[in-house]
Design a protein around this motif. Structure first.
Motif, mmCIF file in Angstrom:
data_model
loop_
_atom_site.group_PDB
_atom_site.id
_atom_site.type_symbol
_atom_site.label_atom_id
_atom_site.label_comp_id
_atom_site.label_asym_id
_atom_site.label_seq_id
_atom_site.Cartn_x
_atom_site.Cartn_y
_atom_site.Cartn_z
ATOM 1 N N VAL A 40 7.869 12.363 -1.913
ATOM 2 C CA VAL A 40 6.881 12.582 -2.969
ATOM 3 C C VAL A 40 6.065 13.854 -2.756
ATOM 4 C CG1 VAL A 40 6.673 10.106 -3.368
ATOM 5 C CG2 VAL A 40 5.101 11.224 -1.793
ATOM 6 N N LYS A 41 6.281 14.516 -1.654
ATOM 7 C CA LYS A 41 5.441 15.652 -1.316
ATOM 8 C C LYS A 41 5.479 16.741 -2.391
ATOM 9 C CE LYS A 41 4.069 18.131 2.863
ATOM 10 N NZ LYS A 41 4.395 18.367 4.288
ATOM 11 N N HIS A 42 6.673 17.001 -2.927
ATOM 12 C CA HIS A 42 6.795 18.061 -3.928
ATOM 13 C C HIS A 42 6.098 17.706 -5.242
ATOM 14 C CE1 HIS A 42 10.008 15.327 -5.187
ATOM 15 N NE2 HIS A 42 10.029 15.949 -6.341
ATOM 16 N N ILE A 43 5.897 16.408 -5.477
ATOM 17 C CA ILE A 43 5.213 15.971 -6.697
ATOM 18 C C ILE A 43 3.703 16.061 -6.538
ATOM 19 C CG2 ILE A 43 4.830 14.021 -8.270
ATOM 20 C CD1 ILE A 43 7.612 12.991 -7.476
ATOM 21 N N VAL A 44 3.200 15.587 -5.420
ATOM 22 C CA VAL A 44 1.752 15.463 -5.251
ATOM 23 C C VAL A 44 1.095 16.701 -4.659
ATOM 24 C CG1 VAL A 44 1.954 12.955 -5.021
ATOM 25 C CG2 VAL A 44 1.965 14.374 -2.962
ATOM 26 N N SER A 45 1.845 17.493 -3.911
ATOM 27 C CA SER A 45 1.226 18.616 -3.196
ATOM 28 C C SER A 45 0.485 19.591 -4.112
ATOM 29 C CB SER A 45 2.270 19.362 -2.368
ATOM 30 O OG SER A 45 2.702 18.580 -1.286
ATOM 31 N N PRO A 46 1.074 20.025 -5.239
ATOM 32 C CA PRO A 46 0.336 20.955 -6.106
ATOM 33 C C PRO A 46 -0.969 20.383 -6.639
ATOM 34 C CG PRO A 46 2.676 20.918 -6.673
ATOM 35 C CD PRO A 46 2.441 19.776 -5.733
ATOM 36 N N ILE A 47 -0.952 19.097 -6.993
ATOM 37 C CA ILE A 47 -2.167 18.460 -7.526
ATOM 38 C C ILE A 47 -3.228 18.359 -6.438
ATOM 39 C CG2 ILE A 47 -3.094 16.394 -8.651
ATOM 40 C CD1 ILE A 47 -0.203 15.815 -9.612
ATOM 41 N N ILE A 48 -2.799 17.954 -5.231
ATOM 42 C CA ILE A 48 -3.738 17.812 -4.116
ATOM 43 C C ILE A 48 -4.305 19.168 -3.710
ATOM 44 C CG2 ILE A 48 -3.928 17.189 -1.676
ATOM 45 C CD1 ILE A 48 -1.879 14.968 -2.220
ATOM 46 N N ALA A 49 -3.435 20.176 -3.621
ATOM 47 C CA ALA A 49 -3.888 21.518 -3.225
ATOM 48 C C ALA A 49 -4.923 22.055 -4.202
ATOM 49 C CB ALA A 49 -2.697 22.459 -3.133
ATOM 50 N N VAL A 114 -3.549 6.623 -1.105
ATOM 51 C CA VAL A 114 -3.062 7.037 -2.424
ATOM 52 C C VAL A 114 -1.606 6.593 -2.561
ATOM 53 C CG1 VAL A 114 -2.751 8.963 -4.028
ATOM 54 C CG2 VAL A 114 -4.580 9.060 -2.304
ATOM 55 N N PRO A 115 -1.350 5.411 -3.084
ATOM 56 C CA PRO A 115 0.033 4.950 -3.247
ATOM 57 C C PRO A 115 0.718 5.670 -4.397
ATOM 58 C CG PRO A 115 -1.491 3.344 -4.160
ATOM 59 C CD PRO A 115 -2.337 4.405 -3.526
ATOM 60 N N THR A 116 1.968 6.065 -4.196
ATOM 61 C CA THR A 116 2.747 6.694 -5.252
ATOM 62 C C THR A 116 3.760 5.724 -5.844
ATOM 63 O OG1 THR A 116 4.233 7.584 -3.567
ATOM 64 C CG2 THR A 116 2.461 9.020 -4.353
ATOM 65 N N THR A 117 3.803 4.525 -5.301
ATOM 66 C CA THR A 117 4.585 3.438 -5.882
ATOM 67 C C THR A 117 3.720 2.185 -5.849
ATOM 68 O OG1 THR A 117 5.549 2.553 -3.825
ATOM 69 C CG2 THR A 117 6.675 4.442 -4.865
ATOM 70 N N ALA A 118 4.125 1.184 -6.612
ATOM 71 C CA ALA A 118 3.445 -0.114 -6.572
ATOM 72 C C ALA A 118 4.395 -1.134 -5.971
ATOM 73 C CB ALA A 118 2.999 -0.536 -7.968
ATOM 74 N N SER A 119 4.974 -0.774 -4.817
ATOM 75 C CA SER A 119 6.042 -1.591 -4.243
ATOM 76 C C SER A 119 5.572 -2.570 -3.175
ATOM 77 C CB SER A 119 7.119 -0.682 -3.636
ATOM 78 O OG SER A 119 6.570 0.159 -2.640
ATOM 79 N N THR A 120 4.346 -2.399 -2.660
ATOM 80 C CA THR A 120 3.826 -3.318 -1.641
ATOM 81 C C THR A 120 2.327 -3.483 -1.831
ATOM 82 O OG1 THR A 120 3.175 -1.719 0.069
ATOM 83 C CG2 THR A 120 5.503 -2.332 -0.001
ATOM 84 N N VAL A 150 -9.130 3.305 -2.248
ATOM 85 C CA VAL A 150 -7.749 3.209 -2.720
ATOM 86 C C VAL A 150 -7.717 3.875 -4.093
ATOM 87 C CG1 VAL A 150 -5.874 1.694 -3.430
ATOM 88 C CG2 VAL A 150 -7.302 1.073 -1.472
ATOM 89 N N LEU A 151 -6.927 4.940 -4.212
ATOM 90 C CA LEU A 151 -6.860 5.723 -5.441
ATOM 91 C C LEU A 151 -5.435 5.675 -5.970
ATOM 92 C CD1 LEU A 151 -8.620 9.086 -6.121
ATOM 93 C CD2 LEU A 151 -6.187 8.846 -6.666
ATOM 94 N N VAL A 152 -5.251 5.107 -7.162
ATOM 95 C CA VAL A 152 -3.919 4.872 -7.720
ATOM 96 C C VAL A 152 -3.761 5.645 -9.022
ATOM 97 C CG1 VAL A 152 -2.222 3.138 -8.383
ATOM 98 C CG2 VAL A 152 -4.058 2.529 -6.785
ATOM 99 N N ASP A 153 -2.942 6.689 -8.987
ATOM 100 C CA ASP A 153 -2.642 7.447 -10.207
ATOM 101 C C ASP A 153 -1.486 6.743 -10.905
ATOM 102 O OD1 ASP A 153 -1.751 9.332 -12.134
ATOM 103 O OD2 ASP A 153 -2.694 10.953 -10.991
ATOM 104 N N SER A 154 -1.802 5.992 -11.937
ATOM 105 C CA SER A 154 -0.791 5.149 -12.585
ATOM 106 C C SER A 154 0.305 5.971 -13.256
ATOM 107 C CB SER A 154 -1.456 4.206 -13.596
ATOM 108 O OG SER A 154 -2.349 4.903 -14.436
ATOM 109 N N GLN A 155 0.013 7.203 -13.646
ATOM 110 C CA GLN A 155 1.049 8.042 -14.243
ATOM 111 C C GLN A 155 2.131 8.380 -13.226
ATOM 112 O OE1 GLN A 155 1.337 9.046 -17.585
ATOM 113 N NE2 GLN A 155 3.380 9.555 -16.796
ATOM 114 N N ILE A 156 1.726 8.665 -11.995
ATOM 115 C CA ILE A 156 2.690 8.953 -10.935
ATOM 116 C C ILE A 156 3.470 7.691 -10.571
ATOM 117 C CG2 ILE A 156 2.905 9.592 -8.499
ATOM 118 C CD1 ILE A 156 0.609 11.555 -8.927
#
Length: 365
Positions: A40-49, A114-120, A150-156
């Motif tokens: 997920v790094k390539h998805i979240v890194s630009p937003i986080i940076a 910051v979970p990028t899935t809702a798997s657990t 706990v911060l959950v971006d539901s779009q991601i």
């Protein structure tokens, strides 16, 4: 006997909330170590940076390498010491988040999850599951507290593979039934509050009402109210840690003894464990069939064939039953005595019921 209701200090969920990560982390510390999963790094890194850049805040990024193992945790703690880190941020799936929580715990700094899935339910829990470097369950690391944020971006989360969302439903499915088992047994020493039990029950009802619709929406890569509801339900650490674990997770912990089960996700194994627990409790058939029907509708396993073990030997199945009954396992949180033969029989009962239901559905299809 004490009553407990345990929750994260702050829970934030919504579309696009990842852009506010720096704002929330800066309230806890002025230098951050961000631990992310490689996928997920390539998805979240630009937003986080951008978030940290706009805030002129200091941050370091590290990729979580492999399992949540003691070696990986120690590696990241060493980085925290070298960079004088004030807050740890975990971004990714369950093992990455467990790693971040363990690092923050051992280094004694706040943690943002910051979970990028809702798997657990890892995002909301005061627990890290430690594995060996080869992926075998090793131990639970009990943490002093739940995450600070706990911060959950539901779009991601909605863009993740649908199987991950379904796996999260399987894990959340056990929340109510394990809570009920602990309430009846009182074996854990503390009792859940009424509020905690209501959360656990609401989790189950939300799955029944929204689960299939949420799966269909995520298959289409859309974010709907049902998806938002299931994301929140899947973060069931808000409920499970007030209520503790029971037989469902004990079976999950021991299924890796079967090579055939290695392809399964955490929640898929827990869902099968939840069905086994209901059989072990001699729950009403109506309840078991309701859970079976839910699992079938969203694609969770309901029989041994679904976990790749249709031809499992009696000896292999008994080895799982014995391991699940080991001293200290959560299966002991029961109001009655448990032995390996009872677990073995319950697994076979679930298998037969699952096969029978599949057969009935194929006839009416």
């Amino acid at each position: 006997m004490e009553k407990i209701n345990s929750t994260p200090s702050k829970y934030i969920q919504g579309q696009g909330v990842l852009s506010s990560l720096a704002k929330h982390s800066l309230q806890l510390g002025d230098s951050a170590l961000i631990i992310s999963g490689g996928k997920v790094k390539h998805i979240v890194s630009p937003i986080i940076a951008k978030s940290f850049g706009d805030a002129h805040a200091v941050f370091y990024m590290e990729t979580c390498e492999g399992e949540c193992s003691r070696k990986e945790i120690d590696r990241l703690v060493t980085i925290c010491k070298a960079q004088d880190i004030k807050v740890v941020i975990g971004v990714g799936g369950g093992k990455t988040l467990d790693t971040a929580k363990a690092v923050a715990h051992l280094f004694n700094v706040p943690v943002v999850i910051v979970p990028t899935t809702a798997s657990t339910d890892a995002p909301s829990s005061a627990l890290s599951v430690i594995y060996t470097e080869t992926g075998q369950f090793e131990s639970y690391l009990r943490l002093l507290k739940k995450p600070d944020v706990v911060l959950v971006d539901s779009q991601i989360v909605a863009q993740a593979p649908v199987r991950l969302l379904v796996s999260g439903m399987g894990n959340a499915l056990a929340t109510y039934f394990e809570a009920r088992a602990n309430l009846r047994s009182g074996m854990t020493g503390d009792m859940p509050t009424k509020a905690a039990m209501l959360v656990a029950d609401l989790c189950y009802q939300t799955l029944l009402k929204n689960g299939l619709k949420a799966k269909l929406a995520v298959e289409s890569k859309t974010l709907t109210p049902e998806v938002e509801n299931i994301i929140e339900a899947n973060m069931s650490g808000v409920g499970f840690e007030s209520d503790e674990l029971a037989a469902a997770h004990a079976v999950h912990n021991r299924l890796p003894l079967l090579n055939e089960s290695h392809h399964l996700f955490h929640g898929e194994k827990v869902a099968f464990g939840a069905l086994m627990q209901l059989a072990l409790e001699n729950a009403p058939l109506e309840e078991i069939y309701q859970v079976l029907g839910f699992c079938r509708s969203v694609g969770l396993p309901t029989c041994l064939a679904d976990i790749g073990a249709a031809d499992i030997s009696k000896e292999a199945l008994m080895s799982i039953a014995k391991a699940a009954c080991a001293e200290g396992e959560t299966i002991q949180n029961r109001p009655f005595k448990i032995d390996p033969m009872a677990v073995y029989s319950a697994i076979l009962e679930v298998n037969q019921l699952g096969i029978r239901q599949q057969h009935a559905q194929s006839i009416h299809a």
